[in-house]
Each structure stands twice: as structure tokens, then as C-alpha cells.
Design a protein around this motif. Structure first.
Motif, PDB file in Angstrom:
ATOM      1  N   ALA A   9      36.796  61.460  78.969  1.00 27.61           N
ATOM      2  CA  ALA A   9      37.928  60.810  79.716  1.00 27.61           C
ATOM      3  C   ALA A   9      38.424  59.552  78.536  1.00 27.61           C
ATOM      4  N   ALA A  10      37.239  58.606  78.697  1.00 29.05           N
ATOM      5  CA  ALA A  10      37.231  57.422  78.035  1.00 29.05           C
ATOM      6  C   ALA A  10      37.927  57.410  76.433  1.00 29.05           C
ATOM      7  N   ILE A  11      37.229  58.368  75.976  1.00 30.36           N
ATOM      8  CA  ILE A  11      37.591  58.854  74.489  1.00 30.36           C
ATOM      9  C   ILE A  11      39.197  59.337  74.186  1.00 30.36           C
ATOM     10  N   GLU A  12      39.390  60.235  75.175  1.00 28.61           N
ATOM     11  CA  GLU A  12      40.760  60.690  74.918  1.00 28.61           C
ATOM     12  C   GLU A  12      41.843  59.744  75.372  1.00 28.61           C
ATOM     13  N   ALA A  13      41.673  58.746  76.401  1.00 28.89           N
ATOM     14  CA  ALA A  13      42.597  58.144  76.812  1.00 28.89           C
ATOM     15  C   ALA A  13      42.613  57.125  75.672  1.00 28.89           C
ATOM     16  N   CYS A  14      41.612  56.370  75.053  1.00 29.25           N
ATOM     17  CA  CYS A  14      41.832  55.553  74.097  1.00 29.25           C
ATOM     18  C   CYS A  14      42.477  55.902  72.627  1.00 29.25           C
ATOM     19  N   LEU A  15      42.083  57.418  72.456  1.00 30.48           N
ATOM     20  CA  LEU A  15      42.871  58.011  71.431  1.00 30.48           C
ATOM     21  C   LEU A  15      44.247  57.960  71.240  1.00 30.48           C
ATOM     22  N   ARG A  16      44.810  58.370  72.495  1.00 29.61           N
ATOM     23  CA  ARG A  16      46.164  58.412  73.169  1.00 29.61           C
ATOM     24  C   ARG A  16      46.707  56.995  72.796  1.00 29.61           C
TER      25      ARG A  16
END
Length: 319
Positions: A9-16
């Protein structure tokens, strides 16, 4: 716990958020001045909105302690800025309006508890405005210990930037942001890098963020003669983890004796360096305190190293 869901979740949120930030930055954004006279941009608000909404959806019981507040955007003079933030966020999440943007940014008004997230939606806003280094920094803290950390650094490394991430006990990894979906993670291991161009220290661009003369003196005392690598934001943690510097010094500015660091400026970077084999402490050798407050009230300065030279640095500081 594996913290696999939290990491994903953290990776996806930061990529967005990084994608949004780069779109804003391509337009050379105008900064808004906050009450403390520090700058904030549309990207800060958009990044925080996206990340807070994503983390809140995945972990509704977790508080988020973030840098920004929606109060600035709620002022009548910033009505046009709010509309622009909505438009940027809509490109990543179409189900949004002005009311939701304020709500999502406000999710970051949480408090330090036994388990919480801490977020700097753009760490290094001045670097962002200068078209230089900045980071999107997100960390999960449980029982005072950083368990998950993500740094999206769109201007660092190869074109398109690098994403750094780590889970406690599972190592640190990096991948290109632009080709994240098609590349294999690279595990980072800090080595005793003595290459002449890499045996250097890194520090903040802003002189007010440290004591640059003392930092240079300490570096020289442990044998570093190269000029410092000056960068904004927690990208400096990435530089140490990635072997582009052996030391990051952030000693208290003599003119700001009462200043204490914010947890969101160091939590994500700390776990990434530690899981790569490095070491992080304050200038007295104590671990950074992410347990008690949004400010590290019991720490003075920050020392980040490859681990090998850490004791030498602390000894040089004592003397």
C-alpha cells in the motif's frame, strides 16, 4: 508480522503521489507561504490527499501524522489553488471534489500512538521548486520502531527517479520509478566505499538546516576531504543507502538552539539506511525517537552513516 500489505500500500500510494508531483513540477509551480513562512505547493497538498486517502482506505484504524494541513487551502484567497489541486488529483483518482480533497488532506491530522503512519508529501519543497531534489516520504511506526519506509525520489539517480523501500528485518530495495512495473527490485547493501568520488558526506542545501562549518570539520577529522554533496530532503538517506555518500550530517544550527527535528523528515530514511546495513543516531549516539511526539524532542542532530565510520564520527563530535 511480515507487513507485506502495508509495504504494498505504501509503495502504490507513493508512486501515485510521485506521478502527481512530477506533473505539477513540469508547470514550475508557484509556492504558497505558510504561517511559519515555509513554502508549500499544490503538489504538497495533492500528494498528501492521494496518500492519506489510499492509506486510510487500506488501514482505516491507523492514524496518519503528516506535515500539511488543509487550513491553508480553505482560505478564500486560495480558492483557485484548491480547484487546481482537485484537477491534479482527479488524474489519479477521478472520484474527488473540493470537499473530499479537504477531507483527505485532513486525514493527516492524526496523533502519535502505538501504531501510526507519518508522511511528508514533499520533503524538500524548496528543492522541488528549484527543479532539484525532493522526496515523497512515508513510514509506518509501531511501538516506536519504524517497520515500513518508502522514499520516492523522482529527481534522483537515473532518469525518472528511484524508489527506495524497506521493511524491518527484510532488507532495503530500490527500483526505477518510471519502469517500476517492469523491473526487478535491487537489494541494497552498504559497503565500505573508499572510492575517491564516493568517500564523501552529504548535507542540506539550506545552511539554516545545519551547521555546515562544523559538519565539514567533522568530516575532515575522519578523513573525508571531498566537497560535500548538497541535496534537499531525505534523498540524502538514499544517497548513503545507495553508496553515493558514506555519511550524512545534520548538526544543530547554532542560531536555532531550540529547534527539534520532525519525525516525518527522518522516519522513512532511517529504516532504508538501517536495513541496508548503515546506522542512524543523533549526535549523542542515541536512536531517533519516533515514539513520543511528532517532534524528536529528546534528540539533538542526526548522524547517518555506512555504519563502519559511525563510532569515529561520534568520537570526533565528543572531541
Amino acid at each position: 508480522m511480515s507487513f507485506a500489505k502495508e509495504q504494498q500500500a505504501a509503495i502504490e500510494a507513493c508512486l501515485r503521489a510521485a506521478k502527481l508531483c512530477e506533473r505539477v513540477r513540469s508547470a514550475i509551480p508557484k509556492a504558497i507561504e505558510k504561517q511559519d513562512q515555509s513554502p508549500v505547493t499544490l503538489a504538497d497538498f495533492g500528494s498528501q490527499a492521494l496518500i492519506c486517502q489510499y492509506i486510510r482506505s487500506a488501514f482505516p484504524d491507523d492514524p496518519i501524522v503528516a506535515e500539511e494541513s488543509p487550513k491553508e487551502l480553505m482560505k478564500p484567497e486560495h480558492a483557485e489553488n484548491l480547484k487546481q489541486v482537485v484537477q491534479y488529483v482527479k488524474e489519479e483518482n477521478s472520484d474527488v471534489d473540493e470537499k473530499k480533497i479537504i477531507e483527505w488532506i485532513g486525514y493527516g491530522d492524526g496523533h502519535v500512538t502505538d501504531r501510526f503512519w507519518t508522511l511528508d508529501p514533499i520533503d524538500g519543497t524548496k528543492g522541488f521548486i528549484r527543479q532539484d531534489q525532493y522526496a515523497v516520504a512515508l513510514a509506518l511506526i509501531v511501538g516506536g520502531d519504524v517497520k515500513v519506509g518508502v522514499l520516492a525520489c523522482p529527481a534522483y539517480g537515473e532518469e525518472g527517479g528511484l524508489l527506495f523501500y524497506a521493511v524491518r528485518g527484510q532488507g532495503s530495495y530500490t527500483q526505477p520509478i518510471r519502469s517500476f512495473e517492469t523491473t526487478i527490485p535491487t537489494r541494497i547493501y552498504i559497503t565500505s566505499n573508499t572510492d575517491s568520488d564516493k568517500f564523501r558526506f552529504t548535507e542540506s542545501v539550506e545552511g539554516a538546516h545545519g551547521d555546515q562549518s562544523k559538519q565539514k570539520m567533522i568530516a575532515q577529522r575522519i578523513g573525508i576531504s571531498a566537497e560535500p554533496l548538497r541535496m534537499d530532503s531525505q534523498v540524502k538517506y538514499g544517497a548513503v543507502a545507495n553508496g553515493d555518500a558514506v555519511l550524512y550530517l545534520r548538526l544543530p544550527n547554532p542560531g536555532r538552539g531550540d529547534y527539534r527535528e520532525n519525525i516525518w523528515d527522518h522516519a522513512a530514511g532511517t529504516i532504508i539506511v538501517e536495513e541496508a546495513g548503515g546506522k542512524v543516531s543523533d549526535m549523542d549516539g542515541k536512536a531517533l525517537n519516533f515514539r513520543d511526539n511528532e517532534k524528536m524532542l529528546h534528540n539533538r542532530g542526526v548522524i547517518v552513516s555506512n555504519g563502519i565510520i559511525h563510532e569515529q564520527v561520534l568520537e570526533a563530535l565528543k572531541n
